[in-house]
Motif scaffolding. Sequence first.
Motif, PDB file in Angstrom:
ATOM      1  N   GLY A  42     119.167  94.555 -81.384  1.00 14.51           N
ATOM      2  CA  GLY A  42     117.890  95.047 -81.881  1.00 14.51           C
ATOM      3  C   GLY A  42     117.059  95.810 -80.876  1.00 14.51           C
ATOM      4  N   ALA A  43     117.626  96.169 -79.734  1.00 14.92           N
ATOM      5  CA  ALA A  43     116.845  96.796 -78.663  1.00 14.92           C
ATOM      6  C   ALA A  43     116.160  98.081 -79.121  1.00 14.92           C
ATOM      7  CB  ALA A  43     117.741  97.072 -77.459  1.00 14.92           C
ATOM      8  N   LEU A  44     116.879  98.956 -79.823  1.00 16.54           N
ATOM      9  CA  LEU A  44     116.291 100.224 -80.257  1.00 16.54           C
ATOM     10  C   LEU A  44     115.304 100.018 -81.391  1.00 16.54           C
ATOM     11  CD1 LEU A  44     119.537 102.314 -80.051  1.00 16.54           C
ATOM     12  CD2 LEU A  44     117.493 102.725 -78.683  1.00 16.54           C
ATOM     13  N   ALA A  45     115.610  99.096 -82.287  1.00 18.02           N
ATOM     14  CA  ALA A  45     114.682  98.792 -83.380  1.00 18.02           C
ATOM     15  C   ALA A  45     113.352  98.305 -82.822  1.00 18.02           C
ATOM     16  CB  ALA A  45     115.300  97.740 -84.299  1.00 18.02           C
ATOM     17  N   LEU A  46     113.398  97.459 -81.802  1.00 15.91           N
ATOM     18  CA  LEU A  46     112.169  96.946 -81.208  1.00 15.91           C
ATOM     19  C   LEU A  46     111.372  98.068 -80.552  1.00 15.91           C
ATOM     20  CD1 LEU A  46     113.378  93.602 -79.583  1.00 15.91           C
ATOM     21  CD2 LEU A  46     112.411  93.975 -81.854  1.00 15.91           C
ATOM     22  N   GLU A  47     112.073  98.994 -79.904  1.00 15.24           N
ATOM     23  CA  GLU A  47     111.371 100.105 -79.259  1.00 15.24           C
ATOM     24  C   GLU A  47     110.653 100.971 -80.288  1.00 15.24           C
ATOM     25  OE1 GLU A  47     109.719 102.150 -76.321  1.00 15.24           O
ATOM     26  OE2 GLU A  47     110.932 100.335 -76.080  1.00 15.24           O
ATOM     27  N   ALA A  48     111.320 101.220 -81.414  1.00 15.22           N
ATOM     28  CA  ALA A  48     110.678 102.004 -82.471  1.00 15.22           C
ATOM     29  C   ALA A  48     109.496 101.253 -83.064  1.00 15.22           C
ATOM     30  CB  ALA A  48     111.702 102.343 -83.552  1.00 15.22           C
ATOM     31  N   ARG A  69     116.964  89.393 -85.332  1.00 11.44           N
ATOM     32  CA  ARG A  69     115.822  88.698 -85.925  1.00 11.44           C
ATOM     33  C   ARG A  69     115.105  87.839 -84.902  1.00 11.44           C
ATOM     34  NH1 ARG A  69     118.786  86.979 -91.625  1.00 11.44           N
ATOM     35  NH2 ARG A  69     118.326  88.925 -92.733  1.00 11.44           N
ATOM     36  N   TRP A  70     115.868  87.155 -84.062  1.00 13.35           N
ATOM     37  CA  TRP A  70     115.255  86.331 -83.025  1.00 13.35           C
ATOM     38  C   TRP A  70     114.461  87.191 -82.045  1.00 13.35           C
ATOM     39  CZ3 TRP A  70     113.603  81.834 -81.440  1.00 13.35           C
ATOM     40  CH2 TRP A  70     113.384  81.627 -80.079  1.00 13.35           C
ATOM     41  N   ASN A  71     115.049  88.311 -81.626  1.00 15.83           N
ATOM     42  CA  ASN A  71     114.363  89.173 -80.659  1.00 15.83           C
ATOM     43  C   ASN A  71     113.092  89.782 -81.252  1.00 15.83           C
ATOM     44  OD1 ASN A  71     116.071  88.843 -78.372  1.00 15.83           O
ATOM     45  ND2 ASN A  71     117.599  90.161 -79.345  1.00 15.83           N
ATOM     46  N   ALA A  72     113.131  90.134 -82.541  1.00 15.96           N
ATOM     47  CA  ALA A  72     111.923  90.662 -83.182  1.00 15.96           C
ATOM     48  C   ALA A  72     110.846  89.577 -83.264  1.00 15.96           C
ATOM     49  CB  ALA A  72     112.266  91.183 -84.575  1.00 15.96           C
ATOM     50  N   TRP A  73     111.253  88.358 -83.610  1.00 16.59           N
ATOM     51  CA  TRP A  73     110.291  87.246 -83.674  1.00 16.59           C
ATOM     52  C   TRP A  73     109.691  86.975 -82.294  1.00 16.59           C
ATOM     53  CZ3 TRP A  73     110.365  82.510 -81.169  1.00 16.59           C
ATOM     54  CH2 TRP A  73     109.385  81.598 -81.584  1.00 16.59           C
ATOM     55  N   ARG A  74     110.542  86.965 -81.286  1.00 16.28           N
ATOM     56  CA  ARG A  74     110.063  86.673 -79.932  1.00 16.28           C
ATOM     57  C   ARG A  74     109.106  87.752 -79.442  1.00 16.28           C
ATOM     58  NH1 ARG A  74     113.668  86.187 -74.482  1.00 16.28           N
ATOM     59  NH2 ARG A  74     114.426  88.156 -75.317  1.00 16.28           N
ATOM     60  N   ALA A  75     109.356  89.002 -79.832  1.00 22.21           N
ATOM     61  CA  ALA A  75     108.486  90.114 -79.416  1.00 22.21           C
ATOM     62  C   ALA A  75     107.291  90.289 -80.338  1.00 22.21           C
ATOM     63  CB  ALA A  75     109.296  91.405 -79.372  1.00 22.21           C
ATOM     64  N   ARG A  76     107.239  89.490 -81.415  1.00 26.83           N
ATOM     65  CA  ARG A  76     106.159  89.574 -82.408  1.00 26.83           C
ATOM     66  C   ARG A  76     106.064  90.979 -83.009  1.00 26.83           C
ATOM     67  NH1 ARG A  76     104.429  85.624 -78.823  1.00 26.83           N
ATOM     68  NH2 ARG A  76     103.582  83.755 -79.819  1.00 26.83           N
ATOM     69  N   LEU A  77     107.231  91.496 -83.372  1.00 29.56           N
ATOM     70  CA  LEU A  77     107.302  92.825 -83.972  1.00 29.56           C
ATOM     71  C   LEU A  77     107.909  92.712 -85.370  1.00 29.56           C
ATOM     72  CD1 LEU A  77     108.581  94.839 -80.883  1.00 29.56           C
ATOM     73  CD2 LEU A  77     106.330  95.054 -81.958  1.00 29.56           C
ATOM     74  N   PRO A  78     107.323  93.401 -86.347  1.00 31.16           N
ATOM     75  CA  PRO A  78     107.749  93.246 -87.746  1.00 31.16           C
ATOM     76  C   PRO A  78     108.956  94.113 -88.095  1.00 31.16           C
ATOM     77  CG  PRO A  78     105.872  94.713 -87.655  1.00 31.16           C
ATOM     78  CD  PRO A  78     106.135  94.270 -86.230  1.00 31.16           C
ATOM     79  N   VAL A  79     110.121  93.735 -87.602  1.00 31.11           N
ATOM     80  CA  VAL A  79     111.346  94.467 -87.909  1.00 31.11           C
ATOM     81  C   VAL A  79     112.087  93.756 -89.043  1.00 31.11           C
ATOM     82  CG1 VAL A  79     113.583  95.227 -87.015  1.00 31.11           C
ATOM     83  CG2 VAL A  79     111.554  95.312 -85.540  1.00 31.11           C
ATOM     84  N   ARG A  80     112.436  94.506 -90.085  1.00 29.00           N
ATOM     85  CA  ARG A  80     113.237  93.963 -91.182  1.00 29.00           C
ATOM     86  C   ARG A  80     114.710  94.100 -90.803  1.00 29.00           C
ATOM     87  NH1 ARG A  80     109.393  97.313 -93.262  1.00 29.00           N
ATOM     88  NH2 ARG A  80     110.892  99.034 -93.403  1.00 29.00           N
ATOM     89  N   VAL A  81     115.424  93.014 -90.719  1.00 22.67           N
ATOM     90  CA  VAL A  81     116.825  93.033 -90.304  1.00 22.67           C
ATOM     91  C   VAL A  81     117.694  92.658 -91.500  1.00 22.67           C
ATOM     92  CG1 VAL A  81     118.524  92.235 -88.629  1.00 22.67           C
ATOM     93  CG2 VAL A  81     116.101  92.327 -87.986  1.00 22.67           C
ATOM     94  N   ARG A  82     118.671  93.519 -91.800  1.00 26.30           N
ATOM     95  CA  ARG A  82     119.532  93.325 -92.961  1.00 26.30           C
ATOM     96  C   ARG A  82     121.000  93.251 -92.524  1.00 26.30           C
ATOM     97  NH1 ARG A  82     115.260  92.262 -94.471  1.00 26.30           N
ATOM     98  NH2 ARG A  82     113.930  93.363 -95.987  1.00 26.30           N
ATOM     99  N   HIS A  83     121.749  92.386 -93.208  1.00 29.64           N
ATOM    100  CA  HIS A  83     123.185  92.300 -92.958  1.00 29.64           C
ATOM    101  C   HIS A  83     123.919  93.211 -93.926  1.00 29.64           C
ATOM    102  CE1 HIS A  83     127.231  90.492 -93.714  1.00 29.64           C
ATOM    103  NE2 HIS A  83     127.257  90.616 -92.408  1.00 29.64           N
ATOM    104  N   GLY A  84     124.825  94.030 -93.400  1.00 28.20           N
ATOM    105  CA  GLY A  84     125.605  94.892 -94.279  1.00 28.20           C
ATOM    106  C   GLY A  84     126.318  95.981 -93.512  1.00 28.20           C
ATOM    107  N   ASN A  85     127.145  96.716 -94.231  1.00 34.56           N
ATOM    108  CA  ASN A  85     127.983  97.752 -93.651  1.00 34.56           C
ATOM    109  C   ASN A  85     127.263  99.101 -93.698  1.00 34.56           C
ATOM    110  OD1 ASN A  85     130.020  99.538 -92.924  1.00 34.56           O
ATOM    111  ND2 ASN A  85     131.602  98.399 -93.999  1.00 34.56           N
TER     112      ASN A  85
END
Length: 217
Positions: A42-48, A69-85
């Motif tokens: 999630g490094a790039l997602a968090l940066e965005a 999801r854990w990294n977004a929670w820890r950074a307190r950033l609202p990233v929606r994380v989805r599982h899929g191809n």
Amino acid sequence: MNPLVLPGVYAPQEDTDLLAGALSDEPLPPGAEVLDVGTGSGALALEAARRGGRVTAVDVSRRAVCAARWNAWRARLPVRVRHGNLFEPVQGQSFDLILTNPPYVPAPAAGREPRGPARAWDAGGDGRLVLDRICREAPELLRPGGVLLVVHSALSDPDRTLAHLRATGLKASVTRRRRIPFGPVMRSREDWLREQGLLSADEDNEELVVVRAELPC
């Protein structure tokens, strides 16, 4: 804050850093819809998200989804994380910016689907197993004026990436390049890459590129 990386999840490396630099060049208005495909930790997602984007992150690895999801929670950033191809979890949506660091390393036994951690880097005999699908499908998810940023190795044919994206009507160019020493995966298959004509006899490093493609307004 360094992201948590679970075993089997792709850790941020030189390609992540190169793509992050390209992301920093993009004007990203608050509330812009951003998609990070193959998010890994999630490094790039968090940066965005830090820049005010409304970020959706996707990964085929359940471990990567948990880590992001854990990294977004820890950074307190609202990233929606989805599982899929790739783009399957976001069909019908559209985005101002799509980021992707897909698998791109040419691999022996190209007829077999990669399994386990190798899904993060193995990409068929020509390195295009995932890249060609991104070139076909990503343009349909871009809003007018939207941008796709994709990083991959020069071994997996950037000219082909540019040609595919331009054929869909996008304006595409290589905006960043960086040479890096071979990592463990490349070192493990040097001989095979030379046999395939993808490496010369004296090459001991790899060039990474970022392709930027924009859908005209």
